[in-house]
Design a protein around this motif. Structure first.
Motif, PDB file in Angstrom:
ATOM      1  N   THR A  51      10.807   6.775 -13.150  1.00 56.85           N
ATOM      2  CA  THR A  51      11.350   6.150 -11.948  1.00 56.85           C
ATOM      3  C   THR A  51      10.325   6.276 -10.829  1.00 56.85           C
ATOM      4  N   CYS A  52      10.414   5.384  -9.864  1.00 49.87           N
ATOM      5  CA  CYS A  52       9.489   5.446  -8.737  1.00 49.87           C
ATOM      6  C   CYS A  52      10.174   5.958  -7.483  1.00 49.87           C
ATOM      7  N   GLY A  53      11.464   5.879  -7.400  1.00 53.16           N
ATOM      8  CA  GLY A  53      12.188   6.428  -6.258  1.00 53.16           C
ATOM      9  C   GLY A  53      11.993   5.639  -4.984  1.00 53.16           C
TER      10      GLY A  53
ATOM     11  N   ILE B  93       4.916   7.428   0.897  1.00 46.60           N
ATOM     12  CA  ILE B  93       4.734   8.161  -0.351  1.00 46.60           C
ATOM     13  C   ILE B  93       5.928   7.802  -1.232  1.00 46.60           C
ATOM     14  N   TYR B  94       5.660   7.297  -2.423  1.00 43.07           N
ATOM     15  CA  TYR B  94       6.741   7.046  -3.371  1.00 43.07           C
ATOM     16  C   TYR B  94       6.846   8.240  -4.298  1.00 43.07           C
ATOM     17  N   LEU B  95       8.070   8.715  -4.501  1.00 45.61           N
ATOM     18  CA  LEU B  95       8.321   9.909  -5.288  1.00 45.61           C
ATOM     19  C   LEU B  95       8.652   9.525  -6.727  1.00 45.61           C
ATOM     20  N   ALA B  96       7.612   9.360  -7.537  1.00 44.26           N
ATOM     21  CA  ALA B  96       7.791   8.959  -8.935  1.00 44.26           C
ATOM     22  C   ALA B  96       8.089  10.184  -9.790  1.00 44.26           C
ATOM     23  N   GLU B  97       8.882   9.968 -10.829  1.00 41.78           N
ATOM     24  CA  GLU B  97       9.262  11.076 -11.716  1.00 41.78           C
ATOM     25  C   GLU B  97       9.248  10.622 -13.167  1.00 41.78           C
ATOM     26  N   ILE B  98       8.775  11.530 -14.010  1.00 40.88           N
ATOM     27  CA  ILE B  98       8.799  11.295 -15.445  1.00 40.88           C
ATOM     28  C   ILE B  98       9.780  12.297 -16.051  1.00 40.88           C
TER      29      ILE B  98
ATOM     30  N   LYS C 108       0.849  -1.185   0.000  1.00 46.46           N
ATOM     31  CA  LYS C 108       0.000   0.000   0.000  1.00 46.46           C
ATOM     32  C   LYS C 108       0.888   1.240   0.000  1.00 46.46           C
ATOM     33  N   ALA C 109       0.546   2.199  -0.857  1.00 49.81           N
ATOM     34  CA  ALA C 109       1.327   3.436  -0.910  1.00 49.81           C
ATOM     35  C   ALA C 109       0.586   4.498  -1.705  1.00 49.81           C
ATOM     36  N   VAL C 110       0.950   5.737  -1.415  1.00 48.82           N
ATOM     37  CA  VAL C 110       0.562   6.858  -2.263  1.00 48.82           C
ATOM     38  C   VAL C 110       1.764   7.099  -3.162  1.00 48.82           C
ATOM     39  N   ILE C 111       1.517   7.210  -4.444  1.00 48.66           N
ATOM     40  CA  ILE C 111       2.594   7.478  -5.395  1.00 48.66           C
ATOM     41  C   ILE C 111       2.334   8.849  -5.990  1.00 48.66           C
ATOM     42  N   ILE C 112       3.295   9.769  -5.815  1.00 45.39           N
ATOM     43  CA  ILE C 112       3.107  11.067  -6.454  1.00 45.39           C
ATOM     44  C   ILE C 112       3.837  11.049  -7.792  1.00 45.39           C
ATOM     45  N   ALA C 113       3.147  11.511  -8.815  1.00 47.81           N
ATOM     46  CA  ALA C 113       3.675  11.532 -10.178  1.00 47.81           C
ATOM     47  C   ALA C 113       4.009  12.974 -10.532  1.00 47.81           C
ATOM     48  N   VAL C 114       5.294  13.257 -10.655  1.00 49.01           N
ATOM     49  CA  VAL C 114       5.778  14.611 -10.894  1.00 49.01           C
ATOM     50  C   VAL C 114       6.836  14.559 -11.985  1.00 49.01           C
ATOM     51  N   PRO C 115       6.943  15.529 -12.845  1.00 46.70           N
ATOM     52  CA  PRO C 115       6.046  16.665 -13.032  1.00 46.70           C
ATOM     53  C   PRO C 115       4.812  16.278 -13.842  1.00 46.70           C
ATOM     54  N   HIS C 116       3.791  17.104 -13.722  1.00 50.34           N
ATOM     55  CA  HIS C 116       2.544  16.862 -14.452  1.00 50.34           C
ATOM     56  C   HIS C 116       2.234  18.097 -15.296  1.00 50.34           C
ATOM     57  N   THR C 117       2.713  18.082 -16.549  1.00 47.79           N
ATOM     58  CA  THR C 117       2.515  19.225 -17.437  1.00 47.79           C
ATOM     59  C   THR C 117       1.789  18.847 -18.724  1.00 47.79           C
ATOM     60  N   SER C 118       1.453  17.565 -18.866  1.00 48.50           N
ATOM     61  CA  SER C 118       0.840  17.077 -20.104  1.00 48.50           C
ATOM     62  C   SER C 118      -0.054  15.877 -19.803  1.00 48.50           C
ATOM     63  N   ASN C 119      -1.069  15.669 -20.635  1.00 51.03           N
ATOM     64  CA  ASN C 119      -1.890  14.460 -20.499  1.00 51.03           C
ATOM     65  C   ASN C 119      -1.061  13.204 -20.773  1.00 51.03           C
ATOM     66  N   TRP C 120       0.014  13.333 -21.501  1.00 51.17           N
ATOM     67  CA  TRP C 120       0.884  12.188 -21.787  1.00 51.17           C
ATOM     68  C   TRP C 120       1.536  11.637 -20.518  1.00 51.17           C
TER      69      TRP C 120
ATOM     70  N   LYS D 207       9.630  18.193  -2.448  1.00 49.43           N
ATOM     71  CA  LYS D 207       9.804  19.063  -3.621  1.00 49.43           C
ATOM     72  C   LYS D 207      11.258  19.138  -4.079  1.00 49.43           C
ATOM     73  N   SER D 208      12.190  19.069  -3.141  1.00 51.51           N
ATOM     74  CA  SER D 208      13.611  19.160  -3.504  1.00 51.51           C
ATOM     75  C   SER D 208      14.046  18.000  -4.400  1.00 51.51           C
ATOM     76  N   ASN D 209      13.320  16.889  -4.347  1.00 49.97           N
ATOM     77  CA  ASN D 209      13.633  15.749  -5.207  1.00 49.97           C
ATOM     78  C   ASN D 209      13.321  16.027  -6.674  1.00 49.97           C
ATOM     79  N   TYR D 210      12.577  17.084  -6.945  1.00 51.34           N
ATOM     80  CA  TYR D 210      12.113  17.354  -8.306  1.00 51.34           C
ATOM     81  C   TYR D 210      12.686  18.640  -8.907  1.00 51.34           C
ATOM     82  N   ILE D 211      13.653  19.260  -8.241  1.00 49.36           N
ATOM     83  CA  ILE D 211      14.197  20.534  -8.715  1.00 49.36           C
ATOM     84  C   ILE D 211      14.761  20.418 -10.133  1.00 49.36           C
ATOM     85  N   ASN D 212      15.395  19.314 -10.459  1.00 46.96           N
ATOM     86  CA  ASN D 212      16.013  19.148 -11.780  1.00 46.96           C
ATOM     87  C   ASN D 212      15.163  18.335 -12.748  1.00 46.96           C
TER      88      ASN D 212
END
Length: 182
Positions: free
Chosen positions: A145-147, A132-137, A26-38, A164-169
């Motif tokens: 990645t799911c982090g 919370i898993y810190l996922a990134e596209i 069980k987990a919440v996965i945040i998907a970042v960044p979210h700038t497109s429907n893709w 948020k610092s995990n997503y600066i780049n």
């Protein structure tokens, strides 16, 4: 079969998943960044390619015929953002009812520029006592990645800075629509 088809589609378009899939049930996965429907499409394919069923919250306006049948089969839950209620309690309750549940949320809450992220994902994880898993596209190198898992401490302001610092780049599809607000 679904996993093989998902891997094939990702490979055809040059995308790859890097790293491990969450080991917890069980987990919440945040998907970042979210700038497109893709972002939704590639993220969903990444998890399907590893046989991980995720539940996604999406504004009800997109949950229309004929798209709603595909979205429903993909585990999408329509959300009426005009109604005020306690979605946090409802989703925390869902975690207690199920043996396994991954809820994927875009904390920006929109594909538009939002330096101030919504914190619902944080409070859901805190209340449900799940990580919370810190996922990134990454559109630059076409990777997902799911982090590592992040366990909320209850100090929301400090924890949000760490998250948020995990997503600066990050390398979103539309960089002009993305900000961590840091």
């Amino acid at each position: 079969m679904r996993a093989s088809i998902s891997r094939l589609i990702m490979r055809m378009f040059g995308w790859k998943y890097i790293g491990e899939i969450p080991e917890v049930k069980k987990a919440v996965i945040i998907a970042v960044p979210h700038t497109s429907n893709w972002d939704f499409v590639w993220g969903k394919l990444a998890f399907l390619s590893h046989n991980v069923k995720t539940t996604i919250l999406m504004k009800k306006e997109l949950y229309v015929f004929p798209l709603k049948y595909l979205l429903k089969s993909w585990g999408v839950i329509p959300v009426d953002r005009s109604k005020k209620g306690n979605m946090t309690d409802q989703l925390a309750e869902e975690f207690s009812k199920r043996e396994s549940l991954y809820i994927s949320i875009a904390p920006e809450g929109s594909r538009s520029l939002r330096p101030e992220w919504k914190k619902g994902f944080y409070f859901i994880a805190l209340k449900a006592n799940v990580p919370i898993y810190l996922a990134e596209i990454n559109y630059e190198d076409k990777t997902l990645t799911c982090g590592e898992p992040f366990y909320p401490t209850g100090n929301v302001d400090e924890d949000m800075k760490v998250i948020k610092s995990n997503y600066i780049n990050s390398k979103p599809k539309h960089p002009e629509r993305f900000s961590t607000g840091l």
